[in-house]
Scaffold this active site. Structure first.
Site, PDB file in Angstrom:
ATOM      1  N   TYR A  30      -4.408 -25.527 -13.800  1.00  0.00           N
ATOM      2  CA  TYR A  30      -3.390 -24.927 -14.876  1.00  0.00           C
ATOM      3  C   TYR A  30      -4.220 -24.770 -16.018  1.00  0.00           C
ATOM      4  O   TYR A  30      -4.766 -26.096 -16.347  1.00  0.00           O
ATOM      5  CB  TYR A  30      -2.235 -25.868 -14.821  1.00  0.00           C
ATOM      6  CG  TYR A  30      -0.957 -25.213 -15.836  1.00  0.00           C
ATOM      7  CD1 TYR A  30      -0.341 -24.161 -15.481  1.00  0.00           C
ATOM      8  CD2 TYR A  30      -1.188 -25.814 -17.107  1.00  0.00           C
ATOM      9  CE1 TYR A  30       0.547 -23.471 -16.736  1.00  0.00           C
ATOM     10  CE2 TYR A  30      -0.292 -25.100 -18.134  1.00  0.00           C
ATOM     11  CZ  TYR A  30       0.296 -24.173 -17.983  1.00  0.00           C
ATOM     12  OH  TYR A  30       1.385 -23.581 -18.898  1.00  0.00           O
TER      13      TYR A  30
ATOM     14  N   GLU B  69      -1.851 -18.048 -20.785  1.00  0.00           N
ATOM     15  CA  GLU B  69      -1.829 -18.953 -19.806  1.00  0.00           C
ATOM     16  C   GLU B  69      -2.160 -18.531 -18.459  1.00  0.00           C
ATOM     17  O   GLU B  69      -2.045 -17.258 -18.151  1.00  0.00           O
ATOM     18  CB  GLU B  69      -0.123 -19.199 -19.353  1.00  0.00           C
ATOM     19  CG  GLU B  69       0.096 -20.189 -18.062  1.00  0.00           C
ATOM     20  CD  GLU B  69       1.586 -20.463 -17.591  1.00  0.00           C
ATOM     21  OE1 GLU B  69       2.188 -21.321 -18.336  1.00  0.00           O
ATOM     22  OE2 GLU B  69       2.077 -19.488 -17.049  1.00  0.00           O
TER      23      GLU B  69
END
Length: 369
Positions: free
Chosen positions: A101, A186
């Site tokens: 992530y 992101e």
């Protein structure tokens, strides 16, 4: 402003961030053509501005063009997470050896950008324990320097070619964040595929106040029809997923109304701040917006200061007489010209409440019945 995944990936590719080969399509035959062009198994992803697409059935896989056509046809025109699927991203299926992530966003408390990374990426990232999340604030004058990129790579357990890939990727992500006036950039998941790191997803949110200088970005209007109507009237409106439509006069009292509805076990259908000083005509149009969303109950909560209670009551009477109000309405009315407002409502078959929690409790009771 949120970008669709395919738009985010096009932006990533312009900056040199590795992304899977693929294209956005709007038809099943186009999906088959992209699958044939990639020459490999593909992933077919619904393009909606929502997460949890996989759990919601919005992501499919196909081993050949015929399957791609079938899966795309099954997705287009359906609803995923309550949103209509009108576009798909068809892209090569990656070999996934590990999922990371990676994100850069704004830390409002620190008033600085913050880099967030984890070696446990993928679905349910919000459930990853805090000890497995890396957070580093970024000095806007220095950006992401090589020493910080090396430190992040080490803490993620990367070495060799993968560490070098990460050290190249981090400054690129921050460059996108700064140059595109982003609130969020992101990648989840950032996939390790062999000796490469590839952005398997892209979530980019641009600061609305900076859109005037981001002319090269596509404009995405994510508002619902009701939100667009309210915006045209100068009203603050956000659609929610409940069944009790709400109108109040002020952001604070509106938020309080939503909270007290939930306190009594109800679900608000929207946030609508009619503002102070809203006249009868605008109030009537706001009521019509609420009716267009087909709620079970309407709760109006007015603490009249600049807003006159008789104007609100007259607007209610006008809408009721001209188009009818087919759902129960609960009104709390206190303040300027309260007596006249209460009289108008009583003449139209409505008894006004004076206490907010009593009105909210009644609205929840009616919604349940």
């Amino acid at each position: 402003m949120k970008l669709f995944e395919y738009m985010g990936k096009e932006l990533f590719a312009r900056y040199g961030v590795p992304v899977p080969a693929g294209k956005m399509v709007t038809g099943a035959d186009e999906a088959a053509a992209v699958a044939a062009e990639t020459g490999a198994p593909v992933v077919i992803k619904s393009q909606i501005l929502s997460g949890k697409r996989g759990k919601g059935g919005g992501i499919k896989f196909a081993d050949n063009p015929a399957e791609a056509r079938e899966q795309a046809g099954g997705l287009l025109g359906t609803s995923v997470q309550g949103l209509p699927v009108e576009m798909l991203l068809v892209e090569e299926k990656l070999q996934i050896d590990h999922e990371f992530y990676l994100a850069i966003t704004i830390d409002g408390a620190a008033k600085r950008p913050v880099l967030i990374a984890s070696a446990q990426g993928g679905m349910d990232i919000e459930d990853v324990p805090a000890e497995y999340i890396i957070k580093e604030h970024i000095d806007i004058y220095l950006g992401i320097q090589p020493y910080l990129a090396r430190d992040i790579s080490r803490r993620l357990g990367l070495s060799g070619q993968l560490a070098r890939e990460m050290q190249r990727l981090l400054p690129l992500l921050y460059r996108i964040f700064r140059e595109k006036d982003a609130e969020l950039v992101e990648i989840n998941p950032l996939v390790q595929s062999g000796e490469k790191l590839v952005a398997a997803d892209a979530k980019v949110t641009i600061d609305d106040d900076a859109l005037y200088r981001q002319k090269d970005l596509p404009y995405v209007d994510e508002r619902t029809p009701a939100e667009r109507q309210a915006h045209a009237l100068g009203l603050s409106y956000v659609q929610l997923d409940g069944n009790i439509a709400v109108m109040a006069n002020g952001a604070g009292i509106t938020m309080g109304t939503l909270d007290i509805i939930q306190h009594y076990g109800g679900r608000p259908a929207n946030f609508l701040d009619a503002g102070g000083g809203t006249g009868m005509e605008a109030t009537a149009k706001a009521l019509e917006i609420l009716l267009s969303t087909n709620p079970r109950v309407i709760l109006i909560n007015i603490f009249g200061g600049i807003t006159r209670c008789d104007d609100v009551a007259a607007a209610f009477a006008k809408v009721k007489q001209e188009r009818g109000i087919p759902v129960p309405v609960v009104i709390r009315l206190v303040g300027t010209n309260e007596e006249e407002g209460v009289r108008i409502l009583r003449d139209n078959g409505i008894e006004a409440y004076q206490v907010m929690h009593e009105a909210a409790a009644k609205a929840v009771e009616l919604a349940r019945s």
